[in-house]
Design a protein around this motif. Sequence first.
Motif, PDB file in Angstrom:
ATOM      1  N   UNK A  41       0.471  -1.675   0.275  1.00 40.69           N
ATOM      2  CA  UNK A  41       0.035   0.071  -0.408  1.00 40.69           C
ATOM      3  C   UNK A  41       0.695   1.371   0.139  1.00 40.69           C
ATOM      4  N   UNK A  42       0.524   2.351  -0.789  1.00 40.78           N
ATOM      5  CA  UNK A  42       1.008   3.419  -0.282  1.00 40.78           C
ATOM      6  C   UNK A  42      -0.001   4.501  -0.074  1.00 40.78           C
ATOM      7  N   UNK A  43       0.332   5.508   1.308  1.00 42.01           N
ATOM      8  CA  UNK A  43      -0.613   6.217   1.259  1.00 42.01           C
ATOM      9  C   UNK A  43      -0.233   7.715   0.231  1.00 42.01           C
ATOM     10  N   UNK A  44      -1.221   8.366   0.508  1.00 41.90           N
ATOM     11  CA  UNK A  44      -1.424   9.374   0.003  1.00 41.90           C
ATOM     12  C   UNK A  44      -2.095  10.830   0.124  1.00 41.90           C
ATOM     13  N   UNK A  45      -1.235  11.728   0.025  1.00 41.58           N
ATOM     14  CA  UNK A  45      -0.824  12.650   0.853  1.00 41.58           C
ATOM     15  C   UNK A  45      -1.973  14.157   0.530  1.00 41.58           C
ATOM     16  N   UNK A  46      -2.012  13.858  -1.039  1.00 40.44           N
ATOM     17  CA  UNK A  46      -3.627  14.403  -1.802  1.00 40.44           C
ATOM     18  C   UNK A  46      -4.830  13.894  -0.833  1.00 40.44           C
ATOM     19  N   UNK A  47      -5.180  13.018  -0.423  1.00 41.72           N
ATOM     20  CA  UNK A  47      -5.606  11.746   0.319  1.00 41.72           C
ATOM     21  C   UNK A  47      -5.698  11.785   1.451  1.00 41.72           C
ATOM     22  N   UNK A  48      -5.661  12.630   2.740  1.00 44.70           N
ATOM     23  CA  UNK A  48      -5.181  11.620   3.807  1.00 44.70           C
ATOM     24  C   UNK A  48      -6.153  10.719   4.000  1.00 44.70           C
ATOM     25  N   UNK A  49      -4.961  10.082   4.854  1.00 45.41           N
ATOM     26  CA  UNK A  49      -5.584   8.649   5.599  1.00 45.41           C
ATOM     27  C   UNK A  49      -5.566   8.008   4.682  1.00 45.41           C
ATOM     28  N   UNK A  50      -5.638   7.894   3.082  1.00 42.80           N
ATOM     29  CA  UNK A  50      -6.047   7.088   2.334  1.00 42.80           C
ATOM     30  C   UNK A  50      -5.181   6.028   1.548  1.00 42.80           C
ATOM     31  N   UNK A  51      -4.772   5.500   1.753  1.00 39.98           N
ATOM     32  CA  UNK A  51      -4.299   4.651   0.008  1.00 39.98           C
ATOM     33  C   UNK A  51      -4.294   3.699  -0.591  1.00 39.98           C
ATOM     34  N   UNK A  52      -3.342   4.255  -1.427  1.00 36.07           N
ATOM     35  CA  UNK A  52      -3.477   3.484  -3.078  1.00 36.07           C
ATOM     36  C   UNK A  52      -2.665   1.936  -2.645  1.00 36.07           C
ATOM     37  N   UNK A  53      -3.179   0.976  -3.166  1.00 38.74           N
ATOM     38  CA  UNK A  53      -2.586  -0.132  -3.564  1.00 38.74           C
ATOM     39  C   UNK A  53      -1.755  -0.070  -4.372  1.00 38.74           C
ATOM     40  N   UNK A  54      -0.382  -1.206  -4.720  1.00 39.52           N
ATOM     41  CA  UNK A  54      -0.491  -1.381  -5.992  1.00 39.52           C
ATOM     42  C   UNK A  54      -0.474  -2.704  -6.415  1.00 39.52           C
ATOM     43  N   UNK A  55      -0.262  -2.491  -8.020  1.00 34.03           N
ATOM     44  CA  UNK A  55      -1.350  -4.390  -8.136  1.00 34.03           C
ATOM     45  C   UNK A  55      -1.434  -4.979  -8.566  1.00 34.03           C
ATOM     46  N   UNK A  56      -1.513  -6.287  -7.637  1.00 30.14           N
ATOM     47  CA  UNK A  56      -1.248  -8.219  -7.453  1.00 30.14           C
ATOM     48  C   UNK A  56      -0.821  -8.256  -9.289  1.00 30.14           C
ATOM     49  N   UNK A  57      -2.042  -7.974 -10.051  1.00 30.61           N
ATOM     50  CA  UNK A  57      -2.181  -8.147 -11.433  1.00 30.61           C
ATOM     51  C   UNK A  57      -2.808  -6.977 -11.854  1.00 30.61           C
ATOM     52  N   UNK A  58      -2.955  -6.804 -12.986  1.00 33.29           N
ATOM     53  CA  UNK A  58      -4.194  -5.879 -14.124  1.00 33.29           C
ATOM     54  C   UNK A  58      -5.240  -6.296 -14.686  1.00 33.29           C
ATOM     55  N   UNK A  59      -5.525  -7.024 -13.653  1.00 35.54           N
ATOM     56  CA  UNK A  59      -6.728  -8.491 -13.531  1.00 35.54           C
ATOM     57  C   UNK A  59      -8.203  -7.202 -14.153  1.00 35.54           C
ATOM     58  N   UNK A  60      -8.830  -6.394 -12.950  1.00 35.93           N
ATOM     59  CA  UNK A  60      -9.812  -6.445 -13.555  1.00 35.93           C
ATOM     60  C   UNK A  60      -9.483  -5.270 -14.430  1.00 35.93           C
ATOM     61  N   UNK A  61      -8.656  -4.453 -14.333  1.00 37.68           N
ATOM     62  CA  UNK A  61      -8.678  -3.443 -15.995  1.00 37.68           C
ATOM     63  C   UNK A  61      -8.389  -4.212 -17.278  1.00 37.68           C
ATOM     64  N   UNK A  62      -7.902  -5.389 -17.681  1.00 39.49           N
ATOM     65  CA  UNK A  62      -8.094  -5.988 -18.339  1.00 39.49           C
ATOM     66  C   UNK A  62      -9.206  -6.308 -18.719  1.00 39.49           C
ATOM     67  N   UNK A  63     -10.030  -6.348 -17.671  1.00 42.58           N
ATOM     68  CA  UNK A  63     -11.961  -6.754 -17.830  1.00 42.58           C
ATOM     69  C   UNK A  63     -12.144  -5.885 -18.599  1.00 42.58           C
ATOM     70  N   UNK A  64     -12.289  -4.745 -17.738  1.00 44.39           N
ATOM     71  CA  UNK A  64     -13.151  -3.748 -18.035  1.00 44.39           C
ATOM     72  C   UNK A  64     -12.530  -2.903 -19.521  1.00 44.39           C
TER      73      UNK A  64
END
Length: 605
Positions: A179-202
């Motif tokens: 996970x990566x903390x977001x400075x612009x959205x304090x208290x919230x986190x991004x995650x790094x993808x385990x795979x692009x699974x949902x994106x490729x389906x989208x």
Amino acid sequence: MYRTHTCGELRINNAGENVTLAGWVQRIRKMGGMSFIDLRDRYGITQLVIDDGASHELNEVAEKLGREYVIQAKGLVAERSSKNSKISTGDIEIKIEAIKVLNSSQTPPFTIEDDTDGGEELRAKYRYIDLRRNPLKKALEIRHKLGQEVRKYLDNIGFMEIETPVLIKSTPEGARDFVVPSRMNLGEFYALPQSPQTFKQLLMVAGYDRYFQIVRCFRDEDLRADRQPEFTQIDCEMSFVEREDVLNTFEGLIKALFVNVLGHEIKEQFPRMSYAHAMKYYGSDKPDIRFGMKICELKSTPSNGINFSGHSEDQVVDLVGGQNFVVFDSAEYVAGICVEGAASYTRKQIDQLTEWVKRPQIGAKGLVYIRVEEQKIKSSVDKFYPAGHLEKIATEMEAKPGDLILILAGDKRKTQEALGTLRIEMGNRLGLRKNDNFAPLWVYDFPLLEWDSETQRFYAMHHPFTAPKPEDMEKFYSNNRDHIAQVAANAYDFVLNGTEIGGGSIRIHDATIQKRMFEVLGFSDQEAESKFGFIINAFKFGAPPHGGIAFGFDRFCALFGGQETIRDYIAFPKNNAGRDVMLDAPSPIDDSQMEELFLKSTLKK
Ligand code: ASP
């Protein structure tokens, strides 16, 4: 101009030319009044010679050179009197007229030879020096070539390379997220993808039809042997396809890679095998089919309850009951492998093997052997079984004189897996798993779900977007746990020489089936909505039938390079503890960085 040629380029027909080379000093030898310098760059090694009669200045410069100095050398290409057939420039040498030192070097911490004296930790710390060595250079060349060929092949058949984001949303399934903390959205986190699974389906929902990407994936798992926290996949997805379309498309890709990278042509269609068949005969969902030694069931009943049976492969057999041998009588499952020509194994060797299968990783309770000889049969259980009975077992297992039968008993799934591991071990010992032989295989019809008794819930065996087989849809909607456990997935793996290199599935493209999947996995409607609402929603806007696959690119490279470990095929890998010892990462961050993110560590120093 720094150089007219590379250090791997000059040949006998260049003799007489004036050239300039640049590179690293690999080695300096003095013989009488002459000095020989091996000059190295990415392309090869060229021998430089400083003659007895060389000028004072030249001798003075040469005197100061050390290993790994970067130099520019000017001179005349000449035929060598003693040629070196081991290197491509071995017919010539350069009679040096001038040398310019472009940079000096500290003495490297280990030798830059194919067989270096540097330990793993030291080489990792100085990775940029280690990368100068041939084996690593070759590994990265294979990686480059494979990547290029993948792009060429897929581009040719209409696949589009599309990048997907690296900062995404954390989702609860699968491995642990980085996970990566977001400075612009304090208290919230991004995650790094385990795979692009949902994106490729989208992207399929968006109509892109054929997508691929050579893409970095991140999984915060405890590192087992040969795993990296960040690794690369060849990630692919296609619309309007069924399983066979996907398998055939990527079989084409794999064959092309074999031909174009290794010059190895595979004409036949890759064999295909159901998961149930693989487990029954090889005790593994990624069988190495370079050798036989298949598992033979001596006692078995159809799987029941929560154990996936895979429909067709279950049989009732009992060739070992009724002889008052409690171990076999009380076991759910008894099966063995017949090891060709291993009857010469001594008692001591068999005892060692018994200890080996009892290790917790394998977990067998013991090992029963039957040694088949010309006129007699010898077994660890012959006080329970008359010779005639043992002979019947040997015949059933197609054993010949000289063979050794090894039998395990216990819980069905665990014993199958233990036999699978034992089979691989015996394959190794007998030299049946040679690397120059390639045995590709598709395995399909995996279980859709796995029951976890600890958390008392189902987990998706592949991932929650994998479609159930249409014929199992009724069971999928059943309220009976045991029925749900029997649902097969429309999923497949690509296996090469006993290693899983790729996996994929036909996907769910219907919002209600996807919702049911989340329900089976134990998510409340709200949870499903907050974590996966975007994909359930997307499926309401005309999602085409689609499916895909992803290959482990690092592992592909290692296999093509004939090596076990992927680390050499990654330019800057992490060590077993997930550390980059060259960068010394991960590392603490400044208090000010922490404060900016409103983060506070609760770790006791
Ligand atoms: N995304 C899957 C994985 O990483 C592969 C796939 O289903 O395409 O295992």
